[in-house]
Design an enzyme around this catalytic site. Structure first.
Site, short mmCIF file in Angstrom:
data_model
loop_
_atom_site.label_atom_id
_atom_site.label_comp_id
_atom_site.label_asym_id
_atom_site.label_seq_id
_atom_site.Cartn_x
_atom_site.Cartn_y
_atom_site.Cartn_z
N ASP A 167 -17.32 7.49 -0.76
CA ASP A 167 -15.99 7.36 -0.15
C ASP A 167 -15.63 8.71 0.43
O ASP A 167 -16.25 9.73 0.11
CB ASP A 167 -14.97 6.92 -1.23
CG ASP A 167 -13.57 6.72 -0.67
OD1 ASP A 167 -13.43 6.51 0.55
OD2 ASP A 167 -12.60 6.78 -1.46
N ARG A 174 0.88 -1.18 0.00
CA ARG A 174 0.00 0.00 0.00
C ARG A 174 0.90 1.21 0.00
O ARG A 174 1.71 1.40 0.92
CB ARG A 174 -0.91 0.02 1.23
CG ARG A 174 -1.50 1.38 1.48
CD ARG A 174 -2.56 1.39 2.55
NE ARG A 174 -3.77 0.72 2.09
CZ ARG A 174 -4.96 0.87 2.66
NH1 ARG A 174 -5.10 1.65 3.70
NH2 ARG A 174 -6.00 0.24 2.19
N HIS A 198 -7.65 0.79 -6.08
CA HIS A 198 -7.82 -0.03 -4.87
C HIS A 198 -8.55 -1.33 -5.26
O HIS A 198 -9.70 -1.55 -4.89
CB HIS A 198 -8.60 0.77 -3.82
CG HIS A 198 -8.51 0.21 -2.43
ND1 HIS A 198 -7.77 -0.91 -2.10
CD2 HIS A 198 -9.09 0.63 -1.26
CE1 HIS A 198 -7.89 -1.15 -0.80
NE2 HIS A 198 -8.68 -0.24 -0.28
N ARG A 216 -13.47 -8.33 2.63
CA ARG A 216 -12.06 -8.08 2.31
C ARG A 216 -11.24 -9.32 2.65
O ARG A 216 -10.35 -9.73 1.90
CB ARG A 216 -11.52 -6.88 3.12
CG ARG A 216 -12.14 -5.53 2.75
CD ARG A 216 -11.72 -5.08 1.38
NE ARG A 216 -10.27 -5.00 1.24
CZ ARG A 216 -9.51 -3.97 1.66
NH1 ARG A 216 -10.07 -2.91 2.22
NH2 ARG A 216 -8.20 -3.98 1.47
N GLN A 236 -10.26 -3.86 -2.61
CA GLN A 236 -11.53 -3.37 -2.08
C GLN A 236 -12.66 -3.69 -3.05
O GLN A 236 -13.72 -4.18 -2.65
CB GLN A 236 -11.45 -1.85 -1.84
CG GLN A 236 -12.74 -1.25 -1.33
CD GLN A 236 -13.08 -1.71 0.07
OE1 GLN A 236 -12.27 -1.61 0.97
NE2 GLN A 236 -14.30 -2.22 0.27
N CYS A 246 -16.26 1.99 1.31
CA CYS A 246 -15.08 1.17 1.58
C CYS A 246 -14.60 1.31 3.02
O CYS A 246 -13.90 0.44 3.53
CB CYS A 246 -13.97 1.51 0.60
SG CYS A 246 -13.46 3.24 0.67
N1 CP Z 1 -11.06 0.19 2.98
C1 CP Z 1 -9.77 0.11 3.37
O1 CP Z 1 -8.87 -0.18 2.59
O2 CP Z 1 -9.57 0.37 4.71
P1 CP Z 1 -8.17 0.57 5.45
O3 CP Z 1 -7.61 1.88 4.97
O4 CP Z 1 -8.53 0.59 6.90
O5 CP Z 1 -7.25 -0.57 5.10
N1 NVA Z 2 -9.95 7.01 -1.11
C1 NVA Z 2 -9.51 6.57 0.20
C2 NVA Z 2 -9.75 5.11 0.36
C3 NVA Z 2 -9.38 4.57 1.72
C4 NVA Z 2 -9.57 3.07 1.83
C5 NVA Z 2 -8.03 6.90 0.37
O1 NVA Z 2 -7.26 6.70 -0.55
O2 NVA Z 2 -7.67 7.39 1.45
#
Ligand code: CP
Ligand code: NVA
Length: 305
Positions: free
Chosen positions: A224, A102, A129, A292, A132, A264
């Site tokens: 989101d 990530r 993502h 997930r 997700q 998400c």
């Molecule tokens: N939805 C998601 O990826 O959550 P986190 O940022 O908590 O991993």
């Molecule tokens: N769009 C958000 C998603 C978090 C899971 C971010 O990138 O912070």
């Protein structure tokens, strides 16, 4: 499939296969049937950004598959001090059986996958993502019994979630409408790619600035955060611009009567969604979060098994 970086790289059959495997693993786990598909294998998990769901679901998922998850904060590994992605990929390939990452730059993940001799899983970049959305497609399938012919409305920022939802829906033949404010539209190349996929699968992809148009007759309404990780300094400005894109009771009422609400998470009540929507019986956010675990186990079992 060597890596899992983008749903655009997968075929419809591959995504269907992952969802089916996830549903099977979920049933086995609920019934106490062990499935040590990755016994003795190790997954390295590189995090340059915060996480609750992704970290916990990958760690637990890897453990349930009989393997070992290794958390690698970028604050602690040499990558955070300027070691190259090339050297990191080559070294980690000598120890691990898979890497989950990530981070901010999508190109960094593409480079890591190119140089690594082991599978790489994209656990969120500024662009996409996919883990997700795989879980989201599984969740929609469980609730609606199908994906094709449904309509998903995404309302908010043209961000990583909007992009991956477009890719996922377009591949699977699910209609999608994306409503963003002017100036916060989706990445042009992603839209173009998704349009090609939508043409192939025969579904509609609508890009608009009108949230009501997007939500009209939708089966799924998705929102989101307006402030993604890394955009904290823009919060005040964004909140003003995005308010008309809040998914509240009035906007949600434009969807089909049996529509479900998805997010998400993490969610910010009173901003992108109101309590009376996200905490209503039509909200399926915790099924989504649970999936997930199952969806990512399917990805790991497929790539690393
Ligand atoms: N939805 C998601 O990826 O959550 P986190 O940022 O908590 O991993
Ligand atoms: N769009 C958000 C998603 C978090 C899971 C971010 O990138 O912070």
């Amino acid at each position: 499939m060597k890596d899992f970086l983008s749903l655009h790289d997968c075929t419809k059959e591959e995504i269907t296969g992952l969802i089916k495997l996830a549903i099977k693993l979920k049933a086995e786990q609920k019934n106490g049937v062990p499935h040590p598909i990755l016994k003795g294998k190790t997954l390295g998990m590189i995090f340059t950004k915060s996480s609750t769901r992704t970290r916990v679901s990958f760690e637990v998922g890897m453990t349930q598959l009989g393997g070992y998850p290794l958390f690698l904060s970028s604050n602690d590994i040499q990558l955070g001090r300027g070691e190259t992605i090339y050297d990191t990929a080559k070294v980690l390939s000598r120890y691990l059986d898979g890497i989950m990452i990530r981070t901010f730059s999508h190109q960094d993940v593409l480079d890591l996958a190119e140089y690594a001799d082991i599978p790489v899983i994209n656990a969120l970049t500024d662009l996409l993502h996919p883990c997700q959305v795989l879980a989201d497609l599984m969740t929609i399938y469980e609730h609606k019994g199908k994906l094709e012919e449904l309509k998903l409305a995404y309302v908010g920022d043209g961000n990583n979630m909007a992009h991956s939802l477009m890719y996922g829906c377009a591949k699977m033949g699910m209609n999608i409408s994306v409503a963003t404010p002017k100036g916060y539209e989706c990445n042009g190349e992603v839209v173009e790619n998704a349009r090609e996929d939508a043409k192939q699968s025969g579904c509609n992809l609508v890009i608009t600035n009108d949230p009501v148009e997007a939500v009209k007759d939708a089966d799924v309404v998705y929102s989101d955060t307006w402030v993604s990780m890394g955009q904290e300094a823009e919060k005040e400005e964004r909140v003003k611009i995005f308010m008309p894109y809040q998914v509240n009771k009035e906007l949600f009422a434009k969807a089909k009567p049996d529509a479900v609400f998805m997010h998400c998470l993490p969610a910010y009540r009173g901003y992108e969604v109101t309590e009376d929507v996200i905490d209503s019986p039509q909200s399926i956010i915790f099924d989504e979060a649970e999936n997930r675990l199952h969806a990512q186990k399917a990805v790991m079992a497929t790539l690393m098994g």
